[in-house]
Design a protein around this motif. Structure first.
Motif, PDB file in Angstrom:
ATOM      1  N   TYR A   1      94.437  40.856  -6.435  1.00 32.25           N
ATOM      2  CA  TYR A   1      93.200  40.914  -7.206  1.00 32.25           C
ATOM      3  C   TYR A   1      93.540  41.311  -8.635  1.00 32.25           C
ATOM      4  CZ  TYR A   1      90.221  40.698  -3.022  1.00 32.25           C
ATOM      5  OH  TYR A   1      89.579  40.300  -1.881  1.00 32.25           O
ATOM      6  N   LEU A   2      92.888  40.664  -9.594  1.00 34.77           N
ATOM      7  CA  LEU A   2      93.073  40.991 -11.000  1.00 34.77           C
ATOM      8  C   LEU A   2      91.976  41.959 -11.425  1.00 34.77           C
ATOM      9  CD1 LEU A   2      93.932  37.487 -12.526  1.00 34.77           C
ATOM     10  CD2 LEU A   2      95.494  39.249 -11.675  1.00 34.77           C
ATOM     11  N   LEU A   3      92.313  43.228 -11.559  1.00 34.91           N
ATOM     12  CA  LEU A   3      91.349  44.247 -11.964  1.00 34.91           C
ATOM     13  C   LEU A   3      91.404  44.394 -13.479  1.00 34.91           C
ATOM     14  CD1 LEU A   3      92.115  46.855  -9.163  1.00 34.91           C
ATOM     15  CD2 LEU A   3      90.355  45.097  -9.182  1.00 34.91           C
ATOM     16  N   THR A   4      91.112  43.308 -14.170  1.00 37.03           N
ATOM     17  CA  THR A   4      91.215  43.224 -15.621  1.00 37.03           C
ATOM     18  C   THR A   4      89.907  42.676 -16.177  1.00 37.03           C
ATOM     19  OG1 THR A   4      91.994  40.940 -15.777  1.00 37.03           O
ATOM     20  CG2 THR A   4      93.641  42.611 -15.239  1.00 37.03           C
ATOM     21  N   PRO A   5      89.735  42.728 -17.513  1.00 34.16           N
ATOM     22  CA  PRO A   5      88.515  42.166 -18.103  1.00 34.16           C
ATOM     23  C   PRO A   5      88.595  40.665 -18.338  1.00 34.16           C
ATOM     24  CG  PRO A   5      89.798  43.224 -19.793  1.00 34.16           C
ATOM     25  CD  PRO A   5      90.530  43.461 -18.496  1.00 34.16           C
ATOM     26  N   GLY A   6      89.476  39.967 -17.641  1.00 38.98           N
ATOM     27  CA  GLY A   6      89.636  38.531 -17.770  1.00 38.98           C
ATOM     28  C   GLY A   6      90.910  38.176 -18.504  1.00 38.98           C
ATOM     29  N   PRO A   7      91.729  37.274 -17.930  1.00 36.70           N
ATOM     30  CA  PRO A   7      91.492  36.485 -16.723  1.00 36.70           C
ATOM     31  C   PRO A   7      91.243  37.370 -15.505  1.00 36.70           C
ATOM     32  CG  PRO A   7      93.443  35.702 -17.892  1.00 36.70           C
ATOM     33  CD  PRO A   7      93.062  37.004 -18.505  1.00 36.70           C
ATOM     34  N   LEU A   8      90.501  36.803 -14.565  1.00 35.23           N
ATOM     35  CA  LEU A   8      90.075  37.570 -13.405  1.00 35.23           C
ATOM     36  C   LEU A   8      90.242  36.733 -12.142  1.00 35.23           C
ATOM     37  CD1 LEU A   8      87.365  35.850 -13.389  1.00 35.23           C
ATOM     38  CD2 LEU A   8      86.320  37.796 -14.532  1.00 35.23           C
TER      39      LEU A   8
ATOM     40  N   SER B   1      83.446  33.782 -23.457  1.00 35.59           N
ATOM     41  CA  SER B   1      84.590  32.993 -23.012  1.00 35.59           C
ATOM     42  C   SER B   1      84.432  32.595 -21.557  1.00 35.59           C
ATOM     43  CB  SER B   1      85.875  33.813 -23.209  1.00 35.59           C
ATOM     44  OG  SER B   1      87.008  33.079 -22.831  1.00 35.59           O
ATOM     45  N   ALA B   2      85.142  31.541 -21.174  1.00 34.24           N
ATOM     46  CA  ALA B   2      85.012  30.995 -19.821  1.00 34.24           C
ATOM     47  C   ALA B   2      85.536  31.930 -18.745  1.00 34.24           C
ATOM     48  CB  ALA B   2      85.749  29.652 -19.738  1.00 34.24           C
ATOM     49  N   ASN B   3      86.522  32.762 -19.080  1.00 33.44           N
ATOM     50  CA  ASN B   3      87.228  33.541 -18.067  1.00 33.44           C
ATOM     51  C   ASN B   3      86.755  34.980 -17.971  1.00 33.44           C
ATOM     52  OD1 ASN B   3      88.705  33.477 -20.724  1.00 33.44           O
ATOM     53  ND2 ASN B   3      89.809  35.163 -19.782  1.00 33.44           N
ATOM     54  N   LYS B   4      85.467  35.180 -18.171  1.00 26.49           N
ATOM     55  CA  LYS B   4      84.902  36.526 -18.109  1.00 26.49           C
ATOM     56  C   LYS B   4      83.858  36.583 -16.989  1.00 26.49           C
ATOM     57  CE  LYS B   4      87.369  37.850 -21.683  1.00 26.49           C
ATOM     58  NZ  LYS B   4      88.414  38.885 -21.628  1.00 26.49           N
ATOM     59  N   CYS B   5      82.643  37.015 -17.298  1.00 32.87           N
ATOM     60  CA  CYS B   5      81.675  37.340 -16.255  1.00 32.87           C
ATOM     61  C   CYS B   5      81.120  36.128 -15.508  1.00 32.87           C
ATOM     62  CB  CYS B   5      80.522  38.149 -16.837  1.00 32.87           C
ATOM     63  SG  CYS B   5      81.029  39.773 -17.445  1.00 32.87           S
ATOM     64  N   ILE B   6      81.325  34.933 -16.035  1.00 37.85           N
ATOM     65  CA  ILE B   6      80.881  33.749 -15.301  1.00 37.85           C
ATOM     66  C   ILE B   6      81.966  33.316 -14.317  1.00 37.85           C
ATOM     67  CG2 ILE B   6      80.041  31.362 -15.562  1.00 37.85           C
ATOM     68  CD1 ILE B   6      78.887  32.245 -18.267  1.00 37.85           C
ATOM     69  N   GLU B   7      83.145  33.898 -14.443  1.00 35.45           N
ATOM     70  CA  GLU B   7      84.226  33.769 -13.463  1.00 35.45           C
ATOM     71  C   GLU B   7      84.865  32.382 -13.441  1.00 35.45           C
ATOM     72  OE1 GLU B   7      82.875  35.334  -9.680  1.00 35.45           O
ATOM     73  OE2 GLU B   7      82.503  37.316 -10.520  1.00 35.45           O
ATOM     74  N   GLY B   8      85.095  31.845 -14.642  1.00 33.22           N
ATOM     75  CA  GLY B   8      85.904  30.643 -14.775  1.00 33.22           C
ATOM     76  C   GLY B   8      87.340  31.015 -15.107  1.00 33.22           C
ATOM     77  N   VAL B   9      88.081  30.048 -15.645  1.00 39.26           N
ATOM     78  CA  VAL B   9      89.488  30.276 -15.984  1.00 39.26           C
ATOM     79  C   VAL B   9      89.667  30.153 -17.494  1.00 39.26           C
ATOM     80  CG1 VAL B   9      90.229  29.415 -13.739  1.00 39.26           C
ATOM     81  CG2 VAL B   9      90.146  27.845 -15.689  1.00 39.26           C
ATOM     82  N   PRO B  10      90.771  30.698 -18.043  1.00 40.60           N
ATOM     83  CA  PRO B  10      90.977  30.627 -19.492  1.00 40.60           C
ATOM     84  C   PRO B  10      91.134  29.193 -19.982  1.00 40.60           C
ATOM     85  CG  PRO B  10      92.452  32.244 -18.471  1.00 40.60           C
ATOM     86  CD  PRO B  10      91.834  31.461 -17.359  1.00 40.60           C
ATOM     87  N   GLY B  11      90.827  28.997 -21.261  1.00 44.89           N
ATOM     88  CA  GLY B  11      91.013  27.689 -21.867  1.00 44.89           C
ATOM     89  C   GLY B  11      90.042  27.382 -22.985  1.00 44.89           C
ATOM     90  N   PHE B  12      88.870  28.006 -22.946  1.00 36.39           N
ATOM     91  CA  PHE B  12      87.916  27.776 -24.029  1.00 36.39           C
ATOM     92  C   PHE B  12      86.890  28.905 -24.046  1.00 36.39           C
ATOM     93  CE2 PHE B  12      85.744  26.040 -20.399  1.00 36.39           C
ATOM     94  CZ  PHE B  12      84.381  26.202 -20.644  1.00 36.39           C
ATOM     95  N   GLY B  13      86.218  29.004 -25.173  1.00 32.53           N
ATOM     96  CA  GLY B  13      85.096  29.918 -25.320  1.00 32.53           C
ATOM     97  C   GLY B  13      83.868  29.127 -25.721  1.00 32.53           C
ATOM     98  N   PHE B  14      82.815  29.825 -26.092  1.00 29.18           N
ATOM     99  CA  PHE B  14      81.606  29.128 -26.533  1.00 29.18           C
ATOM    100  C   PHE B  14      80.819  30.026 -27.470  1.00 29.18           C
ATOM    101  CE2 PHE B  14      81.049  30.918 -22.301  1.00 29.18           C
ATOM    102  CZ  PHE B  14      79.944  31.745 -22.438  1.00 29.18           C
ATOM    103  N   ILE B  15      80.177  29.362 -28.423  1.00 32.02           N
ATOM    104  CA  ILE B  15      79.311  30.030 -29.385  1.00 32.02           C
ATOM    105  C   ILE B  15      77.884  29.569 -29.108  1.00 32.02           C
ATOM    106  CG2 ILE B  15      78.723  30.302 -31.826  1.00 32.02           C
ATOM    107  CD1 ILE B  15      82.158  29.025 -30.983  1.00 32.02           C
ATOM    108  N   ILE B  16      76.986  30.502 -28.938  1.00 33.87           N
ATOM    109  CA  ILE B  16      75.560  30.193 -28.781  1.00 33.87           C
ATOM    110  C   ILE B  16      74.859  30.720 -30.029  1.00 33.87           C
ATOM    111  CG2 ILE B  16      73.479  30.602 -27.429  1.00 33.87           C
ATOM    112  CD1 ILE B  16      75.228  30.840 -24.950  1.00 33.87           C
TER     113      ILE B  16
END
Length: 395
Positions: free
Chosen positions: A17-24, A201-216
């Motif tokens: 288990y990855l107990l980190t703030p992402g990647p997770l 970013s994709a690899n945080k609380c929505i639980e995806g994998v690293p590779g991109f972020g997003f601006i809203i």
């Protein structure tokens, strides 16, 4: 379509288990989504991008129609730089609110970009408050934008963005929020908290994998951003107009990470959205913190400022405690923890996010107890210097 539920599966293939703030730790369904290759110009992938943007905007709730979503290749820091360089005009000035490494990184980014800024550095322990913002903005009419970190993961502080927003707009300025480690688990509804743009970013609380972020961002800000950017590839306005015109990313997207993220977004909604995700992470935190405190560990923060994202613990004063050894023992038991980022005393961090529930967190506590015993640590209490630092929060 994949069928979703809230059952947390253990990692496969012997993964810890990855107990980190992402990647997770991600779900098996998210991993499986990356087994197919995609053409970045193909209509099917354009549909993926369109659905991804639509789903992220829907998470804003009321007022979402005033915003648009712009995915951006690269790590989260790429998207933060894109936001700052695109929305702060070259003749603008920012107030950066820092209480850890990520606020300081925003200041360093602005330094690279040649944007003027004022830095409020609260150190590792204290959140920036609305009164701080009001005072600084009153003293410096040149400031056009305020930059706030939603959750400062170097300490685990959940910053009071609502009062920061109120102070910012009462002074007639604009707020940009780095919600890298909080969006998806903690609401940022524009109907309740005003801001011009957020980044995550994709690899945080929505639980995806690293590779991109997003601006809203508000559409009005996106329109006004034309010509602001210092960068060809990190120009949010250019990415936005190109996506809206063609449905495509301007440059090669991380196709596998994008498709995996859409899978994670669908699961996020099916599991109950932001409220449910935040509630699971909060239970994770509460169970883990209670157990670790029972072992004698002391948290940097009192309960008032603890985020449900990641928690900082002081290292024990016991001479037998060596963090590198503790890290390896925890990893052998199936848990990867995170080194601390505090500058005054030694610490470590335990993440609460990812495909984990309170049952897993009880296993974390049991592993921590066993690791201390194997090291011969009989007292997990921190040194006096750590307790003095902690007292600053109560002052």
């Amino acid at each position: 379509m994949t069928s979703y539920n809230t059952v947390i599966e253990p990692p496969r293939l012997g993964e810890p288990y990855l107990l980190t703030p992402g990647p997770l730790t991600t779900s098996w369904a998210v991993k499986q989504a990356m087994l197919r290759d995609w053409g970045s110009w193909d209509d099917e992938f354009r549909a993926v991008t369109r659905e991804l943007r639509t789903r992220l905007l829907a998470m804003l709730g009321d007022g979402a129609e005033e915003f648009d979503c712009v995915p951006m290749q690269g790590s989260g820091s790429f998207s933060v730089e894109a936001m700052l360089g695109s929305f702060i005009p070259r003749d603008g000035k920012a107030l950066v609110l820092a209480n850890g490494a990520y606020g300081l990184r925003s200041a360093e980014t602005l330094r690279y970009l040649g944007r003027d800024f004022t830095l409020l550095d609260k150190g590792d322990y204290l959140p920036p408050r609305g009164d701080d913002v009001t005072r600084i903005l009153a003293d410096d009419p040149a400031i056009t934008h305020v930059i706030a970190i939603h959750c400062e993961t170097s300490s685990g502080i959940l910053n009071p963005v609502e009062e920061i927003s109120q102070a910012t707009y009462a002074a007639g300025r604009k707020l940009l929020i780095d919600s890298m480690s909080a969006f998806g688990a903690i609401d940022l509804k524009p109907s309740e908290i005003r801001y011009e743009a957020l980044v995550s970013s994709a690899n945080k609380c929505i639980e995806g994998v690293p590779g991109f972020g997003f601006i809203i961002a508000r559409k009005t800000e996106l329109e006004a951003a034309k010509g602001n950017s210092h960068s060809l590839s990190l120009d949010v306005h250019a990415q936005w107009t190109h996506m809206n015109k063609s449905g495509q990313w301007r440059f090669t997207p991380p196709t596998h990470a994008v498709v995996a993220f859409l899978e994670a977004l669908r699961a996020h909604q099916a599991d109950g959205g932001v409220a449910a995700r935040g509630a699971r992470y909060t239970r994770n935190r509460d169970v883990m913190v209670a157990g670790m405190r029972d072992l004698g560990f002391v948290t940097l923060l009192d309960n008032r400022w603890l985020s449900p994202i990641i928690v900082t613990f002081f290292c024990p004063a016991d001479g037998n405690f060596i963090f590198d050894r503790y890290y390896e023992l925890m990893k052998q038991k199936g848990f990867i923890i995170y080194p601390g980022k505090l500058t005054v005393v030694d610490s470590f961090r335990v993440g609460c996010i990812g495909q984990m529930d309170e049952t897993v967190m009880r296993q974390v506590v049991a592993a921590a107890k066993e690791s201390l015993a194997e090291m011969g640590v009989t007292d997990a209490a921190p040194p006096d210097a750590a307790l003095k630092e902690r007292a600053k929060l109560a002052a």
